[in-house]
Design a protein around this motif. Structure first.
Motif, PDB file in Angstrom:
ATOM      1  N   VAL A   1       0.769  -1.303  -0.029  1.00 19.12           N
ATOM      2  CA  VAL A   1       0.320   0.187   0.371  1.00 19.12           C
ATOM      3  C   VAL A   1       0.550   1.250   0.339  1.00 19.12           C
ATOM      4  CG1 VAL A   1      -2.230  -0.357   1.066  1.00 19.12           C
ATOM      5  CG2 VAL A   1      -0.276  -0.162   2.685  1.00 19.12           C
ATOM      6  N   THR A   2       0.568   1.940  -0.708  1.00 17.89           N
ATOM      7  CA  THR A   2       1.362   3.694  -0.332  1.00 17.89           C
ATOM      8  C   THR A   2       0.842   4.236   0.794  1.00 17.89           C
ATOM      9  OG1 THR A   2      -0.008   4.216  -2.678  1.00 17.89           O
ATOM     10  CG2 THR A   2       1.573   5.573  -1.940  1.00 17.89           C
ATOM     11  N   ALA A   3       2.199   4.232   0.779  1.00 19.47           N
ATOM     12  CA  ALA A   3       2.303   5.274   2.995  1.00 19.47           C
ATOM     13  C   ALA A   3       2.419   6.346   2.793  1.00 19.47           C
ATOM     14  CB  ALA A   3       3.533   4.785   3.860  1.00 19.47           C
ATOM     15  N   HIS A   4       2.729   7.394   1.645  1.00 17.83           N
ATOM     16  CA  HIS A   4       3.549   8.646   2.290  1.00 17.83           C
ATOM     17  C   HIS A   4       3.953   8.871   0.614  1.00 17.83           C
ATOM     18  CE1 HIS A   4       5.190  11.892   3.679  1.00 17.83           C
ATOM     19  NE2 HIS A   4       6.244  11.399   3.681  1.00 17.83           N
ATOM     20  N   ILE A   5       3.713   9.644   0.285  1.00 18.13           N
ATOM     21  CA  ILE A   5       4.194  10.641  -1.147  1.00 18.13           C
ATOM     22  C   ILE A   5       5.758  11.499  -0.381  1.00 18.13           C
ATOM     23  CG2 ILE A   5       4.597  11.664  -3.359  1.00 18.13           C
ATOM     24  CD1 ILE A   5       1.925  10.413  -3.518  1.00 18.13           C
TER      25      ILE A   5
ATOM     26  N   GLY B   1      13.622  -0.591   3.908  1.00 17.11           N
ATOM     27  CA  GLY B   1      13.308  -0.493   5.652  1.00 17.11           C
ATOM     28  C   GLY B   1      13.662  -1.462   5.949  1.00 17.11           C
ATOM     29  N   ARG B   2      12.305  -2.290   6.747  1.00 17.96           N
ATOM     30  CA  ARG B   2      12.090  -3.395   7.358  1.00 17.96           C
ATOM     31  C   ARG B   2      10.883  -3.937   6.538  1.00 17.96           C
ATOM     32  NH1 ARG B   2      10.244  -7.175  10.980  1.00 17.96           N
ATOM     33  NH2 ARG B   2       8.510  -6.296  11.231  1.00 17.96           N
ATOM     34  N   THR B   3       9.740  -3.065   6.635  1.00 19.98           N
ATOM     35  CA  THR B   3       8.848  -3.753   6.120  1.00 19.98           C
ATOM     36  C   THR B   3       8.197  -2.586   4.512  1.00 19.98           C
ATOM     37  OG1 THR B   3       7.279  -2.141   7.544  1.00 19.98           O
ATOM     38  CG2 THR B   3       7.490  -4.586   7.706  1.00 19.98           C
ATOM     39  N   SER B   4       9.372  -1.048   4.617  1.00 26.73           N
ATOM     40  CA  SER B   4       8.935  -0.047   3.605  1.00 26.73           C
ATOM     41  C   SER B   4       9.930  -0.414   2.710  1.00 26.73           C
ATOM     42  CB  SER B   4       8.450   0.946   4.720  1.00 26.73           C
ATOM     43  OG  SER B   4       9.821   1.564   4.869  1.00 26.73           O
ATOM     44  N   LEU B   5       9.201   0.452   1.590  1.00 23.25           N
ATOM     45  CA  LEU B   5      10.138   0.502   0.241  1.00 23.25           C
ATOM     46  C   LEU B   5       9.944   1.257  -0.010  1.00 23.25           C
ATOM     47  CD1 LEU B   5       8.091  -2.103  -0.334  1.00 23.25           C
ATOM     48  CD2 LEU B   5       9.859  -2.775  -1.232  1.00 23.25           C
TER      49      LEU B   5
ATOM     50  N   PHE C   1       6.195   2.560   0.450  1.00 16.49           N
ATOM     51  CA  PHE C   1       4.921   1.507  -0.182  1.00 16.49           C
ATOM     52  C   PHE C   1       4.853   0.846   1.445  1.00 16.49           C
ATOM     53  CE2 PHE C   1       5.423   3.378  -4.215  1.00 16.49           C
ATOM     54  CZ  PHE C   1       4.102   2.937  -4.618  1.00 16.49           C
ATOM     55  N   VAL C   2       4.014   0.622   2.197  1.00 15.62           N
ATOM     56  CA  VAL C   2       4.359  -1.171   3.027  1.00 15.62           C
ATOM     57  C   VAL C   2       4.420  -1.965   2.339  1.00 15.62           C
ATOM     58  CG1 VAL C   2       4.159  -1.805   5.180  1.00 15.62           C
ATOM     59  CG2 VAL C   2       4.521   1.455   5.469  1.00 15.62           C
ATOM     60  N   ALA C   3       5.211  -2.582   2.527  1.00 18.19           N
ATOM     61  CA  ALA C   3       3.819  -3.651   1.856  1.00 18.19           C
ATOM     62  C   ALA C   3       3.198  -5.411   3.111  1.00 18.19           C
ATOM     63  CB  ALA C   3       5.906  -5.447   2.242  1.00 18.19           C
TER      64      ALA C   3
ATOM     65  N   LEU D   1      12.023  15.707  10.405  1.00 16.54           N
ATOM     66  CA  LEU D   1      11.570  16.695  10.632  1.00 16.54           C
ATOM     67  C   LEU D   1       9.952  16.003  11.475  1.00 16.54           C
ATOM     68  CD1 LEU D   1      10.594  19.213  10.009  1.00 16.54           C
ATOM     69  CD2 LEU D   1       9.589  17.662   7.241  1.00 16.54           C
ATOM     70  N   ARG D   2       9.878  15.018  11.310  1.00 12.88           N
ATOM     71  CA  ARG D   2       8.730  13.855  12.141  1.00 12.88           C
ATOM     72  C   ARG D   2       8.678  14.406  13.567  1.00 12.88           C
ATOM     73  NH1 ARG D   2       7.042   9.340   7.891  1.00 12.88           N
ATOM     74  NH2 ARG D   2       6.135  10.860   7.291  1.00 12.88           N
ATOM     75  N   ALA D   3       9.569  13.977  13.981  1.00  7.62           N
ATOM     76  CA  ALA D   3      10.208  14.212  15.354  1.00  7.62           C
ATOM     77  C   ALA D   3      10.438  15.602  15.770  1.00  7.62           C
ATOM     78  CB  ALA D   3      12.068  13.083  15.861  1.00  7.62           C
TER      79      ALA D   3
HETATM   80  C1  COA Z   1       1.507   1.587   5.561  1.00  5.28           C
HETATM   81  C2  COA Z   1       0.148   1.407   7.227  1.00  5.28           C
HETATM   82  C3  COA Z   1       0.436  -0.603   6.531  1.00  5.28           C
HETATM   83  C4  COA Z   1       1.256   1.816   7.801  1.00  5.28           C
HETATM   84  O1  COA Z   1       0.726   1.044   8.710  1.00  5.28           O
HETATM   85  P1  COA Z   1       1.657   0.707  10.669  1.00  5.28           P
HETATM   86  O2  COA Z   1       0.609   0.104  11.838  1.00  5.28           O
HETATM   87  O3  COA Z   1       1.649   2.248  11.164  1.00  5.28           O
HETATM   88  O4  COA Z   1       2.574   0.577  10.837  1.00  5.28           O
HETATM   89  P2  COA Z   1       4.546   0.178  11.204  1.00  5.28           P
HETATM   90  O5  COA Z   1       4.344   1.465  12.172  1.00  5.28           O
HETATM   91  O6  COA Z   1       4.712  -0.774  11.578  1.00  5.28           O
HETATM   92  O7  COA Z   1       5.068   1.225   9.883  1.00  5.28           O
HETATM   93  C5  COA Z   1       5.270  -0.207   9.150  1.00  5.28           C
HETATM   94  C6  COA Z   1       6.758   0.681   8.241  1.00  5.28           C
HETATM   95  O8  COA Z   1       6.356   1.172   7.400  1.00  5.28           O
HETATM   96  C7  COA Z   1       6.432   2.702   7.694  1.00  5.28           C
HETATM   97  N1  COA Z   1       5.315   3.641   7.663  1.00  5.28           N
HETATM   98  C8  COA Z   1       4.250   4.030   8.227  1.00  5.28           C
HETATM   99  N2  COA Z   1       3.764   4.858   8.213  1.00  5.28           N
HETATM  100  C9  COA Z   1       4.648   5.475   7.305  1.00  5.28           C
HETATM  101  C10 COA Z   1       4.846   7.381   7.360  1.00  5.28           C
HETATM  102  N3  COA Z   1       3.167   8.201   6.139  1.00  5.28           N
HETATM  103  N4  COA Z   1       5.793   7.343   6.111  1.00  5.28           N
HETATM  104  C11 COA Z   1       6.813   6.919   5.536  1.00  5.28           C
HETATM  105  N5  COA Z   1       6.861   5.506   6.067  1.00  5.28           N
HETATM  106  C12 COA Z   1       6.133   5.053   7.112  1.00  5.28           C
HETATM  107  C13 COA Z   1       7.079   2.447   9.228  1.00  5.28           C
HETATM  108  O9  COA Z   1       8.564   3.766   9.463  1.00  5.28           O
HETATM  109  C14 COA Z   1       7.813   1.295   8.674  1.00  5.28           C
HETATM  110  O10 COA Z   1       8.967   1.198   8.115  1.00  5.28           O
HETATM  111  P3  COA Z   1       9.944  -0.013   8.754  1.00  5.28           P
HETATM  112  O11 COA Z   1       9.453  -1.578   8.333  1.00  5.28           O
HETATM  113  O12 COA Z   1      11.004  -0.331   6.963  1.00  5.28           O
HETATM  114  O13 COA Z   1      11.017   1.114   9.647  1.00  5.28           O
HETATM  115  C15 COA Z   1      -1.151   1.732   7.505  1.00  5.28           C
HETATM  116  O14 COA Z   1      -0.778   3.089   8.028  1.00  5.28           O
HETATM  117  C16 COA Z   1      -1.948   1.906   6.241  1.00  5.28           C
HETATM  118  O15 COA Z   1      -3.288   1.319   6.176  1.00  5.28           O
HETATM  119  N6  COA Z   1      -1.946   3.406   5.811  1.00  5.28           N
HETATM  120  C17 COA Z   1      -3.440   2.965   4.432  1.00  5.28           C
HETATM  121  C18 COA Z   1      -2.923   2.868   3.023  1.00  5.28           C
HETATM  122  C19 COA Z   1      -3.756   3.058   2.520  1.00  5.28           C
HETATM  123  O16 COA Z   1      -5.080   2.635   2.064  1.00  5.28           O
HETATM  124  N7  COA Z   1      -2.979   3.342   0.750  1.00  5.28           N
HETATM  125  C20 COA Z   1      -4.096   3.402  -0.300  1.00  5.28           C
HETATM  126  C21 COA Z   1      -4.076   4.692  -1.057  1.00  5.28           C
HETATM  127  S1  COA Z   1      -4.706   5.833  -0.035  1.00  5.28           S
END
Ligand code: COA
Length: 170
Positions: free
Chosen positions: A62-66, A91-95, A121-123, A160-162
């Protein structure tokens, strides 16, 4: 069917998950200036980047961030659009996927770079939980440079977030 877990963690080079998509700008894609609407380019970028991330980890993503999207020049109706996406960093779960968009004027036989973007993206596993992705093995000079730049981008975003969280608390 899903792969056994150890196959999901075999290191891969960015080349193995590179995606190239080609589209043509049609009238329904344009704004009042007859150039492409930014949202259309963004959806093509998101799609190409997501496919590249999926290819790297063989998982749903899923797209987590642009992280960034910069529109450098416009694209006219009738031009071809080339969208190239590759995984720059994991990263661990992100790309982090870098995307470069070029327009091609077929009659004039010219190309120009129009957009650059970086997306995170997060896997996810089959239950929708974040899951570990394979390491990235950058090989060429450019792949190593993109990897180092993406690492700095991740670090800068975290800092920046911190900082913002701290200032919101005080
Ligand atoms: C993305 C999502 C799966 C992350 O879930 P979460 O419970 O916050 O997961 P975690 O805290 O375990 O973080 C997982 C990884 O994602 C990264 N991550 C989470 N939110 C992030 C963000 N906003 N920006 C960048 N990275 C992010 C974390 O750093 C972590 O990376 P790492 O494992 O490589 O260290 C969740 O927020 C989600 O489902 N979001 C909606 C996604 C979606 O629907 N997208 C479609 C387009 S709107």
């Amino acid at each position: 069917m899903s792969l056994p877990n150890q196959l999901h963690l075999t290191p891969k080079s960015p080349k193995e998950s590179m995606i190239e998509m080609r589209e043509m700008v049609l009238p329904q894609h344009t704004n009042a200036l007859n150039t492409i609407f930014g949202g259309v380019v963004m959806s093509w970028i998101d799609l190409a980047a997501a496919m590249s991330a999926q290819k790297h980890c063989n998982r749903h993503v899923v797209t987590a961030h642009i992280d960034e999207i910069s529109f450098l020049s416009s694209i006219k109706v009738g031009e071809h659009v080339l969208i190239k996406a590759s995984v720059n960093y994991v990263g661990r779960t992100s790309l982090i996927v870098g995307v470069r968009v070029e327009s091609e004027d077929i009659l004039a036989q010219t190309t120009k770079i129009t957009t650059r973007a970086y997306l995170t993206f997060v896997a996810l596993d089959l239950h929708g939980h974040p899951v570990q992705v394979p390491p990235l093995n950058p090989e060429t000079h450019d792949e190593k440079r993109r990897f180092e730049n993406a690492k700095k981008r991740v670090q800068a975003t975290k800092e920046l977030r911190a900082k913002i969280q701290m200032s919101n608390r005080s």
